[in-house]
Design a protein around this motif. Structure first.
Motif, PDB file in Angstrom:
ATOM      1  N   UNK A 197       0.757  -1.707  -0.247  1.00 50.88           N
ATOM      2  CA  UNK A 197       0.042  -0.064   0.089  1.00 50.88           C
ATOM      3  C   UNK A 197       1.188   1.523  -0.046  1.00 50.88           C
ATOM      4  N   UNK A 198       0.380   2.311  -0.571  1.00 45.58           N
ATOM      5  CA  UNK A 198       0.866   3.601  -0.097  1.00 45.58           C
ATOM      6  C   UNK A 198       0.489   4.279   0.684  1.00 45.58           C
ATOM      7  N   UNK A 199       0.769   5.206   1.806  1.00 43.37           N
ATOM      8  CA  UNK A 199       0.092   5.574   2.900  1.00 43.37           C
ATOM      9  C   UNK A 199       0.368   7.659   2.164  1.00 43.37           C
ATOM     10  N   UNK A 241       0.278  -5.630  -5.962  1.00 43.31           N
ATOM     11  CA  UNK A 241       1.371  -6.962  -5.594  1.00 43.31           C
ATOM     12  C   UNK A 241       2.621  -7.283  -6.403  1.00 43.31           C
ATOM     13  N   UNK A 242       2.784  -6.218  -6.617  1.00 42.36           N
ATOM     14  CA  UNK A 242       4.329  -6.085  -7.427  1.00 42.36           C
ATOM     15  C   UNK A 242       4.779  -4.985  -6.772  1.00 42.36           C
ATOM     16  N   UNK A 248       7.058   2.154  -8.284  1.00 42.63           N
ATOM     17  CA  UNK A 248       6.905   3.226  -9.417  1.00 42.63           C
ATOM     18  C   UNK A 248       5.723   4.124  -9.399  1.00 42.63           C
ATOM     19  N   UNK A 249       4.562   3.365  -8.734  1.00 47.48           N
ATOM     20  CA  UNK A 249       3.199   4.317  -8.222  1.00 47.48           C
ATOM     21  C   UNK A 249       3.472   5.023  -7.018  1.00 47.48           C
ATOM     22  N   UNK A 253       3.173   9.480  -7.222  1.00 51.43           N
ATOM     23  CA  UNK A 253       1.458   9.908  -6.547  1.00 51.43           C
ATOM     24  C   UNK A 253       2.874  11.297  -5.977  1.00 51.43           C
ATOM     25  N   UNK A 254       4.474  10.533  -5.228  1.00 54.44           N
ATOM     26  CA  UNK A 254       5.528  12.294  -5.040  1.00 54.44           C
ATOM     27  C   UNK A 254       4.933  13.609  -5.734  1.00 54.44           C
TER      28      UNK A 254
END
Length: 272
Positions: A197-199, A241-242, A248-249, A253-254
Motif C-alpha cells: 500500500x502507499x500511504x 501485489x508487485x 513506480x506508483x 504519487x510523490x
C-alpha cells in the motif's frame, strides 16, 4: 512577445488537429489542399490489419479541454465504458502528414481516428451499422468538428468499414480498454501472500481523511483503505501485489504533490 505568440499559434494548430471533410476554407493557411479527397493511387488495402489495443498512458498533449471555432469541448478524464451510436466520416489526403492533436503525424493508411472528447490515445471498435463491418482504430486526433458526426476515421479504416464511396455512415463506437501493469497488479492482489500500500495522508481527523478518499482513488486509479492506530487515521492506496510497480506508483504519487507518501508492506493470506 513574438516567441509567446508563435507558441500560442502552434498550440492552437495542434488542438484543432483534423476537421471534417466539409469544413470551411478558414484552415487554408495550414493545408495545401482546399478540400479533402481520396488518394489518386492508393496502395492495396485488402490485407489491412486492425489497430492492436494495448495499454498506453494518456498523452500530456491534446488532452485538455479546448475550443474550436467558438465551440467548447470537454475531454473525458477516462474512456472506460464509452459507447455511442452516430454518424462517422473519414479524412484523407488533405490532412495526410500533418500533426494530429497529440503530436503524431496523421497517416491516412494507418488504422486511426479522430474524436472530439475521448482521451488520447484510445482504442475503439467502430461498426458500420449498414453492413455490419467493423474495424479497431487508435484515436489520436480531434474531430470531426461537425455537429452531426461522432468520429472521423482514417482512409484505411474507411476502406475496411466499406464507407469510402458514401463518405459517411451510421456506426457504433465502443471503447476497448487494456489494463495498465499497475491495474493488473491490483486485480491479482487477492491471490498473493504479500501486498503493498502507499500511504498518502494521515490525520487525527477521520473526516479529513475520508474526504480525500474518493478524489485520490479517482486520480490514481487505485482502491484505498483507512487504517486507524493511536488515534491517527491513515489513508493508504492499494493493494498492489508487485513491489516494483508499487515503487513506480509511489514515485508518480510523490510527483503529483504528495511528497510525504511512503510504501507499506502488508501480509495478506492467499485466497483458497
Amino acid at each position: 512577445m513574438l516567441r509567446n505568440s508563435l507558441g500560442c499559434m502552434l498550440l492552437a494548430l495542434l488542438l484543432v488537429g483534423c476537421a471534417s471533410q466539409n469544413t470551411s476554407n478558414t484552415d487554408n493557411g495550414r493545408y495545401k489542399m482546399d478540400k479533402d479527397k481520396a488518394p489518386e493511387e492508393a496502395p492495396d488495402l485488402s490485407h489491412v490489419q486492425d489497430a492492436e489495443p494495448r495499454y498506453e498512458p494518456y498523452s500530456k498533449q491534446g488532452n485538455k479541454d479546448y475550443e474550436v471555432w467558438g465551440q467548447s469541448y470537454q475531454v473525458m478524464p477516462n474512456a472506460a465504458g464509452y459507447s455511442e451510436v452516430g454518424m462517422a466520416s473519414w479524412y484523407g489526403m488533405k490532412f495526410h502528414g500533418h500533426l494530429t492533436s497529440n503530436g503524431e503525424k496523421y497517416d491516412m493508411y494507418a488504422m486511426s481516428a479522430a474524436h472530439k472528447s475521448l482521451p488520447l490515445p484510445s482504442y475503439v471498435r467502430v461498426t458500420n451499422l449498414k453492413n455490419n463491418k467493423s474495424a479497431i482504430v487508435r484515436v489520436n486526433d480531434r474531430g470531426p468538428f461537425h455537429s452531426t458526426r461522432i468520429i472521423d476515421v482514417s482512409y484505411a479504416a474507411a476502406y475496411k468499414l466499406g464507407m469510402l464511396d458514401t463518405g459517411t455512415t451510421q456506426v457504433r463506437v465502443e471503447v476497448i480498454m487494456t489494463d495498465s501493469p499497475e491495474s493488473r497488479a491490483v486485480s491479482n492482489s487477492n491471490t498473493t501472500k504479500v501486498n503493498f500500500y502507499i500511504q498518502v495522508f494521515a490525520s487525527s481527523s477521520k473526516q479529513k481523511v475520508t474526504e480525500l478518499t474518493a478524489p485520490l482513488e479517482q486520480k490514481f486509479s487505485l482502491k484505498s483503505r483507512i487504517e486507524q492506530r493511536d488515534d491517527v487515521y491513515r489513508l493508504q492506496l492499494g493493494p498492489i501485489n508487485n513491489e516494483d510497480i508499487a515503487s513506480k506508483m509511489l514515485d508518480n504519487i510523490r510527483q503529483q504533490g504528495f511528497n510525504q507518501s511512503f510504501m507499506v508492506r502488508d501480509g495478506v493470506p492467499k485466497t483458497k
